[in-house]
Design an enzyme around this catalytic site. Structure first.
Site, short mmCIF file in Angstrom:
data_model
loop_
_atom_site.label_atom_id
_atom_site.label_comp_id
_atom_site.label_asym_id
_atom_site.label_seq_id
_atom_site.Cartn_x
_atom_site.Cartn_y
_atom_site.Cartn_z
N ASP A 291 0.75 -1.28 0.10
CA ASP A 291 0.03 0.19 -0.10
C ASP A 291 0.81 1.15 0.00
OD1 ASP A 291 -2.88 0.99 0.40
OD2 ASP A 291 -1.42 2.12 2.01
N TYR B 65 3.23 10.05 0.84
CA TYR B 65 4.27 9.38 1.63
C TYR B 65 5.52 9.64 1.38
CZ TYR B 65 -0.02 6.41 2.89
OH TYR B 65 -1.39 5.92 3.15
N LYS C 78 -2.52 6.40 -4.15
CA LYS C 78 -3.52 7.29 -4.04
C LYS C 78 -3.17 8.70 -4.42
CE LYS C 78 -3.73 4.93 0.48
NZ LYS C 78 -2.39 4.73 0.93
N HIS D 17 -7.22 10.04 -1.87
CA HIS D 17 -6.90 9.78 -0.72
C HIS D 17 -7.63 10.44 0.45
CE1 HIS D 17 -2.63 9.33 1.37
NE2 HIS D 17 -3.65 8.87 2.38
#
Ligand code: A2P
Length: 316
Positions: free
Chosen positions: A43, A48, A77, A110
């Site tokens: 994921d 990130y 996302k 997201h």
């Protein structure tokens, strides 16, 4: 390995590796370790900040030839600053380039929050855009276009309430394949899980271990520590396993996908081994009974005065 079956019959491994908070310099080894241990679901997300390194780990793994691309489920996302329909394709192409992939298995909106183009985190209220200005339904139609082009296999959402999902379906006729939300025994969201099931929408549990490595600014004072709860410890002892493994087994027993994050080789393997634990119905019920509606990721970073977003509008 447990699987989740999506509305169109596609299956995915219910257990995967989370990469939020996995530091650059560590996430390469974590992804390689996970894949070699047997993980087949990773994921990711642009926000990130580590997709380039995840991509190198994927590419190096596939190059060895023992694991093929089509054996690994990769989710990413769309970030909040790319919600404008004209920005969605560029965003996924950026992620595909970073991850060194030709396609994603799943691409999620997201957050139901729009930011100005180029803004990763808002510094002031001017950095927000309203959902009237950039409707979620228009972003969603642009997501569908990515599917039509073969850039992504499935599309879904994250942090969406039942009401927002129903509004999306009403406006577009397109049902998300997945909703990824925070789920653990302190926040079971049973009505939402039931509503997703009724609509044929898969559910993925994020922050299943209580997300202790969040930045201090994202934590509330005296937040409860899920991994140290006595009921979790008691069940762990009964099975001769760790508290983290109990939490993973609980998420799987509920029929959700679950994506615990770890960059520690021992804990990466320990978490995978939790897929072999079967909790009793009573144990599942005891854990579900710990629900206190507590979100570790409470979304207050979006609900700033003047932003146009409130906690009620975010989660409602
Ligand atoms: P680490 O990466 O050092 O293993 P969440 O998935 O809820 O966001 O939780 C991630 C946090 O839980 C990280 O701090 C991670 O640390 C820790 N963690 C992951 N697996 C385990 C485990 N098996 N036991 C204890 N802590 C764990």
């Amino acid at each position: 390995m447990q699987t989740l079956t999506l509305a169109d019959g596609t299956t995915l491994p219910a257990f995967g590796l989370g990469t939020w908070k996995s530091a650059r310099g560590e996430v390469y080894d974590a992804v390689k370790e996970a894949l070699s241990a047997g993980y087949r679901h990773i994921d990711c997300a642009k926000i990130y900040g580590n997709e380039g390194e995840v991509g190198t780990a994927l590419s190096d793994t596939f190059a060895v030839g023992e694991i093929r691309r089509d054996e690994v489920w990769v989710t990413s996302k769309l970030w909040n600053c790319d919600h404008a329909p004209e920005d969605v394709e560029d965003a996924v192409r950026g992620t595909l380039e970073d991850l060194q992939l030709e396609y994603l298995d799943l691409y999620l909106i997201h957050w139901p929050v729009a930011l100005k183009k180029g803004v990763l985190f808002p510094r002031g209220t001017d950095d927000f855009r309203s959902l009237e200005e950039v409707p979620l339904a228009s972003t969603w139609q642009a997501m569908q276009a990515l599917k039509d082009k073969g850039l992504v296999r499935q599309i879904g959402v994250s942090n969406f309430s039942v009401g927002k999902i129903d509004a999306l379906i009403d406006a577009t006729g397109i049902t998300p394949a997945m909703n990824q939300v925070e789920l653990h025994p302190f926040h079971t969201q049973q009505p939402l899980v039931d509503a997703m099931k009724a609509r044929g929408i898969g559910v993925t549990a994020y922050s299943p271990l209580g997300s202790r490595d969040r930045a201090e600014v994202l934590k509330s004072d005296n937040e409860p520590v899920l991994l140290e709860h006595s009921a979790v410890a008691t069940i762990a002892e009964a099975h001769g396993v760790s508290p983290a493994q109990v939490l993973i087994a609980w998420a799987l027993a509920r029929g959700t996908a679950v994506i615990p994050k770890s960059t520690n080789p021992g804990r990466i393997r320990e978490n995978l081994a939790a897929t072999e634990i079967t909790l009793t119905d009573d144990e599942v019920a005891t854990l579900s009974g710990l629900d206190r509606g507590f979100r570790y990721v409470d979304g207050s970073f979006w609900a700033r005065p003047g932003s146009g977003y409130t906690l009620e509008s975010l989660w409602g």
